[in-house]
Design a protein around this motif. Structure first.
Motif, mmCIF file in Angstrom:
data_model
loop_
_atom_site.group_PDB
_atom_site.id
_atom_site.type_symbol
_atom_site.label_atom_id
_atom_site.label_comp_id
_atom_site.label_asym_id
_atom_site.label_seq_id
_atom_site.Cartn_x
_atom_site.Cartn_y
_atom_site.Cartn_z
ATOM 1 N N GLN A 61 -9.710 -12.032 -6.319
ATOM 2 C CA GLN A 61 -8.894 -11.397 -7.346
ATOM 3 C C GLN A 61 -8.323 -10.102 -6.771
ATOM 4 O OE1 GLN A 61 -7.987 -12.257 -10.422
ATOM 5 N NE2 GLN A 61 -9.083 -14.215 -10.445
ATOM 6 N N LEU A 62 -7.022 -10.082 -6.514
ATOM 7 C CA LEU A 62 -6.390 -8.915 -5.902
ATOM 8 C C LEU A 62 -6.537 -7.679 -6.780
ATOM 9 C CD1 LEU A 62 -4.703 -7.679 -3.644
ATOM 10 C CD2 LEU A 62 -2.638 -8.423 -4.876
ATOM 11 N N THR A 63 -6.378 -7.849 -8.082
ATOM 12 C CA THR A 63 -6.483 -6.696 -8.985
ATOM 13 C C THR A 63 -7.859 -6.055 -8.907
ATOM 14 O OG1 THR A 63 -4.925 -7.751 -10.496
ATOM 15 C CG2 THR A 63 -6.216 -5.925 -11.363
ATOM 16 N N ALA A 64 -8.899 -6.877 -8.945
ATOM 17 C CA ALA A 64 -10.261 -6.368 -8.867
ATOM 18 C C ALA A 64 -10.503 -5.689 -7.525
ATOM 19 C CB ALA A 64 -11.255 -7.509 -9.065
ATOM 20 N N PHE A 65 -9.975 -6.259 -6.459
ATOM 21 C CA PHE A 65 -10.143 -5.683 -5.124
ATOM 22 C C PHE A 65 -9.510 -4.295 -5.053
ATOM 23 C CE2 PHE A 65 -8.736 -4.914 -0.785
ATOM 24 C CZ PHE A 65 -9.895 -5.181 -0.053
ATOM 25 N N MET A 104 -12.036 -1.191 -4.353
ATOM 26 C CA MET A 104 -11.908 -0.597 -3.021
ATOM 27 C C MET A 104 -11.081 0.690 -3.048
ATOM 28 S SD MET A 104 -13.851 -2.443 -1.409
ATOM 29 C CE MET A 104 -14.671 -3.993 -1.756
ATOM 30 N N GLY A 105 -10.008 0.669 -3.827
ATOM 31 C CA GLY A 105 -9.188 1.874 -3.935
ATOM 32 C C GLY A 105 -9.922 3.003 -4.621
ATOM 33 N N GLY A 106 -10.627 2.690 -5.696
ATOM 34 C CA GLY A 106 -11.391 3.712 -6.407
ATOM 35 C C GLY A 106 -12.511 4.285 -5.558
ATOM 36 N N THR A 107 -13.216 3.413 -4.834
ATOM 37 C CA THR A 107 -14.300 3.874 -3.962
ATOM 38 C C THR A 107 -13.772 4.755 -2.847
ATOM 39 O OG1 THR A 107 -15.571 1.849 -4.422
ATOM 40 C CG2 THR A 107 -16.185 3.132 -2.463
ATOM 41 N N VAL A 166 -11.012 -10.836 -13.897
ATOM 42 C CA VAL A 166 -10.975 -9.511 -13.277
ATOM 43 C C VAL A 166 -12.241 -8.742 -13.616
ATOM 44 C CG1 VAL A 166 -9.807 -7.278 -13.284
ATOM 45 C CG2 VAL A 166 -8.469 -9.380 -13.197
ATOM 46 N N ALA A 167 -12.699 -8.857 -14.868
ATOM 47 C CA ALA A 167 -13.881 -8.121 -15.308
ATOM 48 C C ALA A 167 -15.108 -8.505 -14.494
ATOM 49 C CB ALA A 167 -14.122 -8.381 -16.795
ATOM 50 N N PHE A 168 -15.362 -9.798 -14.363
ATOM 51 C CA PHE A 168 -16.564 -10.230 -13.655
ATOM 52 C C PHE A 168 -16.432 -10.076 -12.138
ATOM 53 C CE2 PHE A 168 -17.260 -12.414 -17.713
ATOM 54 C CZ PHE A 168 -18.571 -12.053 -17.946
ATOM 55 N N VAL A 169 -15.263 -10.382 -11.593
ATOM 56 C CA VAL A 169 -15.086 -10.295 -10.139
ATOM 57 C C VAL A 169 -15.144 -8.838 -9.680
ATOM 58 C CG1 VAL A 169 -13.497 -10.715 -8.225
ATOM 59 C CG2 VAL A 169 -13.822 -12.457 -9.983
#
Length: 246
Positions: free
Chosen positions: A32-36, A40-43, A184-187
């Protein structure tokens, strides 16, 4: 090449993807690109906010240690110190000057230069211990960048999960959009927890173990250089230093 690091990644991801496949899941459901981007961006953003630039750049260089660790050979270092002692007994401390200029390892070269300068044993120990402490502190700060990232990513994953559920709640009237939001929520949670426990925290642990091993060899080097300055014989020095191997 550190085979265990590569093998660890293969086993960890193979077990998760294989288990998902055995249960009838699809690999595509975990992509899931959105979840990634959220996790990753937030971290990365949180880590950049916390970390000075020099420390962050050092951590990127040290990342290579996970697969190609620096050479740490305590046995060879003991042999080197004994050779230095024998040379010093034959030619005097000034006989180490040419050798010190040829050494590539900065810490040992610094210690030999202090010997050549005729410093007292306690002075050599004091100077080298300060340098050792500084080197270890710098390296540990860099390793803790990955430790910090491993602490942030699960929380960012939960944030992504909440955002996905918000998206679901906003589209309750449109069933066609519910699946995407729930995915998106779970991934996002999987990405957050998985990246922390399969990649980031193990990297931090590996780097810390390498730093500790380097520190032990450097402590041994300080002990050997001090013993040379005190005029101990090579056999006594070797016997003393071999205690560090255990």
């Amino acid at each position: 090449m550190d085979i265990l690091s590569l093998l660890g990644l293969l086993v960890a991801f193979g077990a998760i993807i294989g288990g998902n496949f055995i249960e009838g899941g699809k690999v595509q459901s975990l992509l899931q690109l959105t979840a990634f981007i959220i996790v990753m961006g937030g971290t990365l953003g949180a880590v950049l906010l916390q970390t000075p630039l020099k420390v962050f750049m050092r951590s990127l260089k040290m990342l290579l240690w996970v697969f190609r660790p620096p050479a740490i050979d305590a046995e060879r270092q003991i042999e080197n110190i004994v050779e230095w002692c024998q040379l010093a007994r034959k030619e005097g401390l000034l006989g180490l000057e040419t050798l010190s200029e040829q050494l590539e390892e900065p810490f040992s070269r610094r210690g030999l230069q202090l010997l050549v300068d005729g410093r007292e044993p306690e002075s050599i120990r004091s100077i080298m211990e300060v340098e050792l402490e500084s080197l270890e502190e710098q390296a540990m700060h860099a390793a803790k960048v990955f430790e910090a990232a491993g602490g942030y990513s699960p929380t960012i994953g939960i944030l992504g999960a909440v955002m996905g559920l918000i998206h679901v709640m906003e589209n309750l009237a449109d069933p066609s959009k519910l699946g995407e939001g729930i995915a998106v929520a779970f991934v996002a949670t999987i990405y957050g927890v998985g990246s922390a426990n399969l990649i980031l925290l193990p990297i931090a642990g590996k780097l810390k173990s390498i730093i500790h091993a380097q520190g032990r060899v450097r402590e041994m080097t300080i002990e050997g250089l001090t013993a040379i300055a005190e005029g101990e014989n090579p056999r006594a020095i070797e016997a003393k230093l071999r205690g560090y191997l255990h």
